[in-house]
Design a protein around this motif. Structure first.
Motif, PDB file in Angstrom:
ATOM      1  N   ARG A 132       0.827  -1.194   0.000  1.00  0.00           N
ATOM      2  CA  ARG A 132       0.000   0.000   0.000  1.00  0.00           C
ATOM      3  C   ARG A 132       0.867   1.252   0.000  1.00  0.00           C
ATOM      4  O   ARG A 132       1.872   1.329   0.687  1.00  0.00           O
ATOM      5  N   VAL A 133       0.449   2.230  -0.768  1.00  0.00           N
ATOM      6  CA  VAL A 133       1.111   3.529  -0.779  1.00  0.00           C
ATOM      7  C   VAL A 133       0.378   4.426   0.215  1.00  0.00           C
ATOM      8  O   VAL A 133      -0.814   4.698   0.059  1.00  0.00           O
ATOM      9  N   TRP A 134       1.099   4.887   1.214  1.00  0.00           N
ATOM     10  CA  TRP A 134       0.480   5.693   2.265  1.00  0.00           C
ATOM     11  C   TRP A 134       0.575   7.174   1.925  1.00  0.00           C
ATOM     12  O   TRP A 134       1.626   7.671   1.565  1.00  0.00           O
ATOM     13  N   THR A 135      -0.549   7.842   2.064  1.00  0.00           N
ATOM     14  CA  THR A 135      -0.614   9.298   1.958  1.00  0.00           C
ATOM     15  C   THR A 135      -1.333   9.803   3.203  1.00  0.00           C
ATOM     16  O   THR A 135      -1.868   9.007   3.995  1.00  0.00           O
ATOM     17  N   LEU A 158       6.475  15.349  12.527  1.00  0.00           N
ATOM     18  CA  LEU A 158       6.410  13.989  13.065  1.00  0.00           C
ATOM     19  C   LEU A 158       6.154  12.979  11.954  1.00  0.00           C
ATOM     20  O   LEU A 158       6.506  11.808  12.077  1.00  0.00           O
ATOM     21  N   LEU A 159       5.499  13.417  10.908  1.00  0.00           N
ATOM     22  CA  LEU A 159       5.371  12.655   9.671  1.00  0.00           C
ATOM     23  C   LEU A 159       6.065  13.447   8.577  1.00  0.00           C
ATOM     24  O   LEU A 159       5.970  14.684   8.557  1.00  0.00           O
ATOM     25  N   ARG A 160       6.738  12.767   7.686  1.00  0.00           N
ATOM     26  CA  ARG A 160       7.450  13.440   6.605  1.00  0.00           C
ATOM     27  C   ARG A 160       7.052  12.820   5.285  1.00  0.00           C
ATOM     28  O   ARG A 160       7.077  11.600   5.142  1.00  0.00           O
ATOM     29  N   SER A 161       6.677  13.660   4.368  1.00  0.00           N
ATOM     30  CA  SER A 161       6.203  13.179   3.074  1.00  0.00           C
ATOM     31  C   SER A 161       7.311  13.252   2.040  1.00  0.00           C
ATOM     32  O   SER A 161       8.167  14.135   2.083  1.00  0.00           O
ATOM     33  N   GLY A 162       7.261  12.290   1.131  1.00  0.00           N
ATOM     34  CA  GLY A 162       8.216  12.251   0.038  1.00  0.00           C
ATOM     35  C   GLY A 162       7.560  12.665  -1.255  1.00  0.00           C
ATOM     36  O   GLY A 162       6.531  13.352  -1.255  1.00  0.00           O
ATOM     37  N   ASP A 168       6.038   7.052   4.758  1.00  0.00           N
ATOM     38  CA  ASP A 168       6.675   5.741   4.879  1.00  0.00           C
ATOM     39  C   ASP A 168       5.728   4.739   5.536  1.00  0.00           C
ATOM     40  O   ASP A 168       4.644   5.086   6.021  1.00  0.00           O
ATOM     41  N   ALA A 169       6.151   3.485   5.570  1.00  0.00           N
ATOM     42  CA  ALA A 169       5.286   2.400   6.042  1.00  0.00           C
ATOM     43  C   ALA A 169       4.948   2.517   7.519  1.00  0.00           C
ATOM     44  O   ALA A 169       3.963   1.922   7.976  1.00  0.00           O
ATOM     45  N   GLY A 170       5.731   3.277   8.282  1.00  0.00           N
ATOM     46  CA  GLY A 170       5.461   3.429   9.705  1.00  0.00           C
ATOM     47  C   GLY A 170       4.476   4.534  10.031  1.00  0.00           C
ATOM     48  O   GLY A 170       4.112   4.716  11.200  1.00  0.00           O
TER      49      GLY A 170
END
Length: 251
Positions: A132-135, A158-162, A168-170
């Motif tokens: 799964r691709v997380w957004t 605390l969350l970082r988007s690419g 990421d998966a976490g």
């Protein structure tokens, strides 16, 4: 049948059950190439590679068959042993020595922890969620969190988007834990120092494994990944120990 005969038959049955290495009841016919193994495990373990497989073989955790031409071939049972090793590394951060001891105990008949092997008759059961691709939107949906709360976590770092807004998966775990803390009045902005501390520890691990990672041999690359996972777990345990002791000492 006498009592002694029953005992003998029972012991023989237990012996038969433990003569086959774990996992039992799964094909040991070595017909899978390295590319087949990577295709089976790649969706769940994105970091799996040719070098990682060779390193685990060097450590005695798997024993692929060699063809007359020298190519490695694996069986479905080999894939399940690999899945167990990689899961223990990823989820429990166990050293390979400990994982090898667990496998030896399972080979001797001790029950395996966790779910049953996921291969049957040589056919892989693929978990779609592993790919799964997380957004921000999909994480909010999967965790039941308010999208505004997920946005706050992103803003706080605390969350970082690419690229493409991918997380990421976490990310789901971060959202769930942060949401539980929020119930106690701990807001995302309060967690920035915790994230910064984790980043510094990652930098420390990176400095430690950099000499191995920069080597061009496959074995060195795999050793770097294993060492990083083990040292990361030790740092996490040390932090948790200090935190628990500090909380226990509160008046």
């Amino acid at each position: 049948m006498t009592g002694s005969s029953a005992r003998v038959d029972g012991a023989a049955a237990r012996l038969d059950a433990t003569t086959e290495p774990w996992p039992r009841g799964i094909s040991r016919q070595a017909t899978m190439r390295i590319s087949d193994v990577l295709a089976a495990l790649g969706p769940e373990f994105g970091s799996i590679s040719h070098s990682k497989l060779r390193f685990l073989e060097e450590q005695g955790l798997i024993h692929p068959v060699r063809t007359p031409a020298g190519y490695r071939q694996y069986s479905p049972a080999d894939v399940e042993r690999l899945r167990f090793v990689l899961t223990e590394q990823r989820d429990s951060y166990l050293p390979l020595k400990v994982i090898k001891e667990r496998l030896a105990a399972m080979d001797a008949g001790e029950p395996a922890p966790g779910p049953s092997p996921r291969l049957a008759g040589g056919t892989a059961v693929v978990d779609d969620g592993a790919r799964r691709v997380w957004t921000a939107e999909s994480v909010a949906e999967a965790t039941g969190a308010d999208p505004a709360f997920v946005a706050d976590l992103l803003q706080a770092g605390l969350l970082r988007s690419g690229p493409g807004g991918r997380l990421d998966a976490g990310a789901p775990d971060v959202v769930r834990l942060a949401a539980q803390l929020a119930e106690h009045g701990i807001e995302p902005r309060h967690l920035r120092t915790l994230r910064a501390s984790a980043d510094r520890q990652v930098d420390l691990v990176d400095q430690l494994v950099a000499p191995r990672r920069h080597q061009q041999t496959a074995s060195a690359q795999a050793q770097a990944a294993t060492l990083a996972a083990e040292v990361g777990e030790l740092l996490a345990r040390l932090h948790a120990t200090w935190l628990r002791r500090g909380v226990e000492s509160l008046p």
